[in-house]
Motif scaffolding. Structure first.
Motif, PDB file in Angstrom:
ATOM      1  N   GLY A  82      -2.745  11.990  44.249  1.00 41.35           N
ATOM      2  CA  GLY A  82      -1.637  12.848  44.659  1.00 41.35           C
ATOM      3  C   GLY A  82      -1.682  14.226  44.033  1.00 41.35           C
ATOM      4  N   VAL A  83      -2.846  14.620  43.535  1.00 44.23           N
ATOM      5  CA  VAL A  83      -2.989  15.922  42.881  1.00 44.23           C
ATOM      6  C   VAL A  83      -3.459  16.951  43.916  1.00 44.23           C
ATOM      7  CG1 VAL A  83      -4.217  17.207  41.086  1.00 44.23           C
ATOM      8  CG2 VAL A  83      -3.547  14.830  40.678  1.00 44.23           C
ATOM      9  N   PRO A  84      -2.782  18.099  44.005  1.00 48.01           N
ATOM     10  CA  PRO A  84      -3.227  19.141  44.938  1.00 48.01           C
ATOM     11  C   PRO A  84      -4.628  19.625  44.568  1.00 48.01           C
ATOM     12  CG  PRO A  84      -1.160  19.762  43.870  1.00 48.01           C
ATOM     13  CD  PRO A  84      -1.604  18.488  43.246  1.00 48.01           C
ATOM     14  N   LEU A  85      -5.343  20.058  45.577  1.00 53.11           N
ATOM     15  CA  LEU A  85      -6.721  20.499  45.381  1.00 53.11           C
ATOM     16  C   LEU A  85      -6.898  21.888  45.981  1.00 53.11           C
ATOM     17  CD1 LEU A  85      -9.921  18.499  45.743  1.00 53.11           C
ATOM     18  CD2 LEU A  85      -9.658  20.523  47.175  1.00 53.11           C
ATOM     19  N   ALA A  86      -7.525  22.768  45.225  1.00 53.01           N
ATOM     20  CA  ALA A  86      -7.908  24.091  45.720  1.00 53.01           C
ATOM     21  C   ALA A  86      -9.426  24.109  45.823  1.00 53.01           C
ATOM     22  CB  ALA A  86      -7.424  25.191  44.779  1.00 53.01           C
ATOM     23  N   LEU A  87      -9.939  24.456  46.983  1.00 55.35           N
ATOM     24  CA  LEU A  87     -11.368  24.461  47.262  1.00 55.35           C
ATOM     25  C   LEU A  87     -11.918  25.868  47.117  1.00 55.35           C
ATOM     26  CD1 LEU A  87     -13.934  23.075  48.477  1.00 55.35           C
ATOM     27  CD2 LEU A  87     -12.976  23.613  50.714  1.00 55.35           C
ATOM     28  N   VAL A  88     -13.011  26.010  46.362  1.00 57.92           N
ATOM     29  CA  VAL A  88     -13.664  27.294  46.160  1.00 57.92           C
ATOM     30  C   VAL A  88     -15.154  27.111  46.434  1.00 57.92           C
ATOM     31  CG1 VAL A  88     -14.137  29.147  44.509  1.00 57.92           C
ATOM     32  CG2 VAL A  88     -11.996  27.869  44.357  1.00 57.92           C
ATOM     33  N   MET A  89     -15.722  27.987  47.243  1.00 64.86           N
ATOM     34  CA  MET A  89     -17.157  27.925  47.527  1.00 64.86           C
ATOM     35  C   MET A  89     -17.918  28.534  46.357  1.00 64.86           C
ATOM     36  SD  MET A  89     -17.234  26.608  50.618  1.00 64.86           S
ATOM     37  CE  MET A  89     -16.220  25.526  49.661  1.00 64.86           C
ATOM     38  N   SER A  90     -19.122  28.028  46.140  1.00 65.11           N
ATOM     39  CA  SER A  90     -19.905  28.541  45.025  1.00 65.11           C
ATOM     40  C   SER A  90     -21.377  28.245  45.232  1.00 65.11           C
ATOM     41  CB  SER A  90     -19.438  27.872  43.735  1.00 65.11           C
ATOM     42  OG  SER A  90     -20.308  28.179  42.675  1.00 65.11           O
ATOM     43  N   GLY A  91     -22.184  29.130  44.736  1.00 62.91           N
ATOM     44  CA  GLY A  91     -23.608  28.892  44.653  1.00 62.91           C
ATOM     45  C   GLY A  91     -24.273  28.548  45.962  1.00 62.91           C
ATOM     46  N   GLY A  92     -25.537  28.336  45.863  1.00 64.01           N
ATOM     47  CA  GLY A  92     -26.340  27.996  47.011  1.00 64.01           C
ATOM     48  C   GLY A  92     -27.423  29.038  47.199  1.00 64.01           C
ATOM     49  N   TYR A  93     -28.639  28.631  46.945  1.00 62.81           N
ATOM     50  CA  TYR A  93     -29.758  29.558  46.999  1.00 62.81           C
ATOM     51  C   TYR A  93     -30.901  28.964  47.812  1.00 62.81           C
ATOM     52  CZ  TYR A  93     -26.817  31.304  43.346  1.00 62.81           C
ATOM     53  OH  TYR A  93     -25.724  31.752  42.657  1.00 62.81           O
ATOM     54  N   ALA A  94     -30.526  28.255  48.883  1.00 59.74           N
ATOM     55  CA  ALA A  94     -31.542  27.670  49.749  1.00 59.74           C
ATOM     56  C   ALA A  94     -32.339  28.779  50.420  1.00 59.74           C
ATOM     57  CB  ALA A  94     -30.897  26.759  50.795  1.00 59.74           C
ATOM     58  N   THR A  95     -33.580  28.503  50.684  1.00 53.70           N
ATOM     59  CA  THR A  95     -34.414  29.497  51.347  1.00 53.70           C
ATOM     60  C   THR A  95     -33.941  29.753  52.771  1.00 53.70           C
ATOM     61  OG1 THR A  95     -35.987  27.749  51.896  1.00 53.70           O
ATOM     62  CG2 THR A  95     -36.441  29.036  49.924  1.00 53.70           C
ATOM     63  N   GLU A  96     -33.311  28.767  53.388  1.00 55.35           N
ATOM     64  CA  GLU A  96     -32.731  28.922  54.720  1.00 55.35           C
ATOM     65  C   GLU A  96     -31.227  29.147  54.562  1.00 55.35           C
ATOM     66  OE1 GLU A  96     -34.485  29.060  57.555  1.00 55.35           O
ATOM     67  OE2 GLU A  96     -36.316  28.779  56.369  1.00 55.35           O
ATOM     68  N   VAL A  97     -30.774  30.367  54.758  1.00 54.98           N
ATOM     69  CA  VAL A  97     -29.374  30.728  54.555  1.00 54.98           C
ATOM     70  C   VAL A  97     -28.453  29.861  55.415  1.00 54.98           C
ATOM     71  CG1 VAL A  97     -27.681  32.585  54.756  1.00 54.98           C
ATOM     72  CG2 VAL A  97     -29.967  33.077  53.883  1.00 54.98           C
ATOM     73  N   GLU A  98     -28.920  29.471  56.583  1.00 58.68           N
ATOM     74  CA  GLU A  98     -28.106  28.641  57.470  1.00 58.68           C
ATOM     75  C   GLU A  98     -27.732  27.317  56.811  1.00 58.68           C
ATOM     76  OE1 GLU A  98     -31.091  29.965  58.323  1.00 58.68           O
ATOM     77  OE2 GLU A  98     -30.448  31.539  59.710  1.00 58.68           O
ATOM     78  N   GLU A  99     -28.602  26.796  55.958  1.00 59.94           N
ATOM     79  CA  GLU A  99     -28.315  25.535  55.272  1.00 59.94           C
ATOM     80  C   GLU A  99     -27.159  25.709  54.285  1.00 59.94           C
ATOM     81  OE1 GLU A  99     -32.137  24.475  53.691  1.00 59.94           O
ATOM     82  OE2 GLU A  99     -32.746  23.518  55.571  1.00 59.94           O
ATOM     83  N   ILE A 100     -27.140  26.824  53.584  1.00 59.12           N
ATOM     84  CA  ILE A 100     -26.034  27.107  52.658  1.00 59.12           C
ATOM     85  C   ILE A 100     -24.733  27.204  53.453  1.00 59.12           C
ATOM     86  CG2 ILE A 100     -25.094  28.716  50.950  1.00 59.12           C
ATOM     87  CD1 ILE A 100     -28.043  29.715  50.607  1.00 59.12           C
ATOM     88  N   ALA A 101     -24.782  27.943  54.550  1.00 54.39           N
ATOM     89  CA  ALA A 101     -23.587  28.101  55.386  1.00 54.39           C
ATOM     90  C   ALA A 101     -23.117  26.750  55.915  1.00 54.39           C
ATOM     91  CB  ALA A 101     -23.874  29.057  56.536  1.00 54.39           C
ATOM     92  N   ARG A 102     -24.045  25.892  56.316  1.00 54.39           N
ATOM     93  CA  ARG A 102     -23.695  24.570  56.836  1.00 54.39           C
ATOM     94  C   ARG A 102     -23.007  23.725  55.757  1.00 54.39           C
ATOM     95  NH1 ARG A 102     -28.514  23.024  58.426  1.00 54.39           N
ATOM     96  NH2 ARG A 102     -28.342  24.280  60.298  1.00 54.39           N
ATOM     97  N   ILE A 103     -23.505  23.792  54.529  1.00 54.59           N
ATOM     98  CA  ILE A 103     -22.893  23.036  53.429  1.00 54.59           C
ATOM     99  C   ILE A 103     -21.482  23.537  53.162  1.00 54.59           C
ATOM    100  CG2 ILE A 103     -23.001  22.587  50.933  1.00 54.59           C
ATOM    101  CD1 ILE A 103     -26.127  22.634  51.311  1.00 54.59           C
ATOM    102  N   HIS A 104     -21.333  24.859  53.027  1.00 57.49           N
ATOM    103  CA  HIS A 104     -20.016  25.424  52.745  1.00 57.49           C
ATOM    104  C   HIS A 104     -19.040  25.178  53.902  1.00 57.49           C
ATOM    105  CE1 HIS A 104     -21.151  27.055  48.960  1.00 57.49           C
ATOM    106  NE2 HIS A 104     -21.930  28.003  49.431  1.00 57.49           N
ATOM    107  N   ALA A 105     -19.509  25.372  55.120  1.00 56.46           N
ATOM    108  CA  ALA A 105     -18.640  25.126  56.272  1.00 56.46           C
ATOM    109  C   ALA A 105     -18.227  23.657  56.326  1.00 56.46           C
ATOM    110  CB  ALA A 105     -19.359  25.528  57.559  1.00 56.46           C
ATOM    111  N   GLY A 106     -19.145  22.763  56.014  1.00 54.32           N
ATOM    112  CA  GLY A 106     -18.814  21.338  55.997  1.00 54.32           C
ATOM    113  C   GLY A 106     -17.732  21.015  54.988  1.00 54.32           C
ATOM    114  N   SER A 107     -17.800  21.637  53.822  1.00 54.74           N
ATOM    115  CA  SER A 107     -16.776  21.417  52.791  1.00 54.74           C
ATOM    116  C   SER A 107     -15.404  21.870  53.285  1.00 54.74           C
ATOM    117  CB  SER A 107     -17.125  22.175  51.505  1.00 54.74           C
ATOM    118  OG  SER A 107     -18.334  21.715  50.952  1.00 54.74           O
TER     119      SER A 107
END
Length: 127
Positions: A82-107
Motif C-alpha cells: 500500500g505504499v505509493p510509488l514514484a517511477l523515475v527513468m534512469s540509465g541505459g547505454y545499449a548500443t541500440e537506442v531503441e532497446e533502451i526506449a523499449r525498456i523505459h516505455a515498458g516500465s
C-alpha cells in the motif's frame, strides 16, 4: 556492477558479472523484502535500463523479459504494502537506442496499466 570506481554503501548487493534473469530477480525480490521492513511512506523506483544484457557499460545479462519482470516485481511489492510509488527513468547505454526506449516505455506503460486497473478504468496504453 557499476563499471567505474564506486563508493560502497550499506545497501549494496553485489552480483557477479553476467548475472541473468533468475538470479537478478531473486536479488531484487530479496532487496525489496528487506526495504519493506522499514515501512516506507514512499517508494522511489529508479528504473534503470543498465542491467539489460545489451547495455554497453553494465555487466549484467538481464533479458528484455527479465526487465519487464523486474518492474512487475517492484510494482507488486508496492501494491501489496500500500505504499505509493514514484517511477523515475534512469540509465541505459545499449548500443541500440531503441532497446533502451523499449525498456523505459515498458516500465511506464506497465505502471500506467496498473494505475488504471486500481482506479477501475480500462488502460489507454497502446497495445
Amino acid at each position: 556492477n557499476y563499471p567505474f570506481l564506486k563508493e560502497e554503501s550499506d545497501l549494496d548487493i553485489a552480483l557477479p558479472d553476467g548475472t541473468s534473469d533468475e538470479a537478478y530477480l531473486d536479488a531484487v525480490d530479496h532487496a525489496l523484502r528487506i526495504a519493506m521492513r522499514w515501512e516506507p511512506e514512499l517508494i522511489l523506483y529508479l528504473a534503470g535500463a543498465d542491467p539489460y544484457e545489451g547495455d554497453a557499460l553494465g555487466r549484467l545479462a538481464v533479458s528484455m523479459d527479465g526487465m519487464a519482470r523486474r518492474d512487475a516485481l517492484v510494482y507488486d511489492h508496492a501494491e501489496r504494502s500500500g505504499v505509493p510509488l514514484a517511477l523515475v527513468m534512469s540509465g541505459g547505454y545499449a548500443t541500440e537506442v531503441e532497446e533502451i526506449a523499449r525498456i523505459h516505455a515498458g516500465s511506464v506503460l506497465a505502471a500506467a496499466e496498473r494505475w488504471a486497473a486500481r482506479r477501475g478504468r480500462p488502460s489507454r496504453a497502446p497495445t
